[in-house]
Design a protein around this motif. Sequence first.
Motif, short mmCIF file in Angstrom:
data_model
loop_
_atom_site.label_atom_id
_atom_site.label_comp_id
_atom_site.label_asym_id
_atom_site.label_seq_id
_atom_site.Cartn_x
_atom_site.Cartn_y
_atom_site.Cartn_z
N ARG A 1 33.83 11.25 -22.92
CA ARG A 1 35.22 11.04 -23.62
C ARG A 1 34.93 11.23 -25.18
O ARG A 1 34.33 10.30 -25.97
CB ARG A 1 36.00 9.97 -23.30
CG ARG A 1 37.32 9.89 -24.00
CD ARG A 1 38.03 8.59 -23.67
NE ARG A 1 39.46 8.72 -24.23
CZ ARG A 1 40.06 7.51 -24.35
NH1 ARG A 1 39.65 6.38 -23.78
NH2 ARG A 1 41.27 7.73 -25.21
N ARG B 1 28.48 5.28 -28.40
CA ARG B 1 27.84 4.23 -27.67
C ARG B 1 26.44 4.32 -27.47
O ARG B 1 26.02 5.41 -27.29
CB ARG B 1 28.66 3.93 -26.10
CG ARG B 1 30.09 3.70 -26.26
CD ARG B 1 30.67 3.60 -24.95
NE ARG B 1 32.09 3.28 -24.81
CZ ARG B 1 32.72 1.89 -24.98
NH1 ARG B 1 31.62 1.12 -24.84
NH2 ARG B 1 33.73 1.94 -25.22
N CYS C 1 38.30 1.29 -27.34
CA CYS C 1 39.25 1.60 -26.59
C CYS C 1 39.08 2.78 -25.60
O CYS C 1 39.56 3.20 -24.56
CB CYS C 1 40.59 2.26 -27.56
SG CYS C 1 41.36 1.29 -28.49
N GLY C 2 37.71 2.89 -25.12
CA GLY C 2 36.93 3.69 -24.31
C GLY C 2 36.40 5.06 -24.53
O GLY C 2 35.85 5.47 -23.73
N ASP D 1 33.62 7.43 -25.71
CA ASP D 1 32.10 7.64 -25.62
C ASP D 1 31.72 7.81 -27.17
O ASP D 1 30.62 7.47 -27.57
CB ASP D 1 31.56 8.44 -24.77
CG ASP D 1 31.91 8.05 -23.20
OD1 ASP D 1 31.53 6.92 -22.88
OD2 ASP D 1 32.42 8.75 -22.80
#
Length: 252
Positions: free
Chosen positions: A194, A164, A112-113, A115
């Motif tokens: 994030r 990530r 969902c975004g 990091d």
Amino acid sequence: MYKGLSIGAVIPACNEEDNIGAVVGALLDLRTDDESRVIDDIVVCDNGSTDATASRARDAGARVVVEETPGYGRACLTAIAALHRVDVVLFVDGDQSFEVPQALDLLGAIACGADLAIGSRALGRMEPGALSMPQIAGNRVASLLIRLLWGRVVTDLGPFRAIRADVLRRLDMRDIAYGWTVEMQVKAIRLNMRLVETPVNTLRRRFGISKVGGTLKGVVGAGIGILGMIARLRCRRVESGRTDCNKEEERP
């Protein structure tokens, strides 16, 4: 694959012959809604075990690398270097202290975004005796220091986490001991990554003795490693700021 992302799992382990097979098996059992396997690669770093940790991990389906020199961060770095190319790296302890299916919450946050997704033991349910009082107190102190020094609210430095792979490379991780987790979080904060925390449950160890909470040496070593890393990262920030100021003063 998980939502289009390839996933590699890293498990640092030392003398976990009675636990490691269950952890590896649970990771391999993770499935997506269409029953596809979630984890694409699993690397266990046998960090100086004197038991059958390595063979049990292989039998369960993991690839195994060996790093004889002790050190949590060293074991993580060794395992990362052996991973196949993946989009996301998932870190899991090999002692059955976490509910492996909750890895899907961490991976979901990345999809969902986020990091970096931290499994927060402070936000989840904790079995009595899962963590020692020094561990709980030390975690709170370290989390408070991060908030005071870098202005980011965190509740845990938990080792159950996902990041990530490209972000991990940017962090240029260096610590070879117990400062590893806080180094990752603080460096991510400094780079304005994030960060997301998801609740994870903490289980009491079923077999063996904790390398951190189970011995005085482990408690002291972890405390020194974490607080020392916070101090070093803070000093680097101050030194960087002074350098920047000096450059401003030199300008005409």
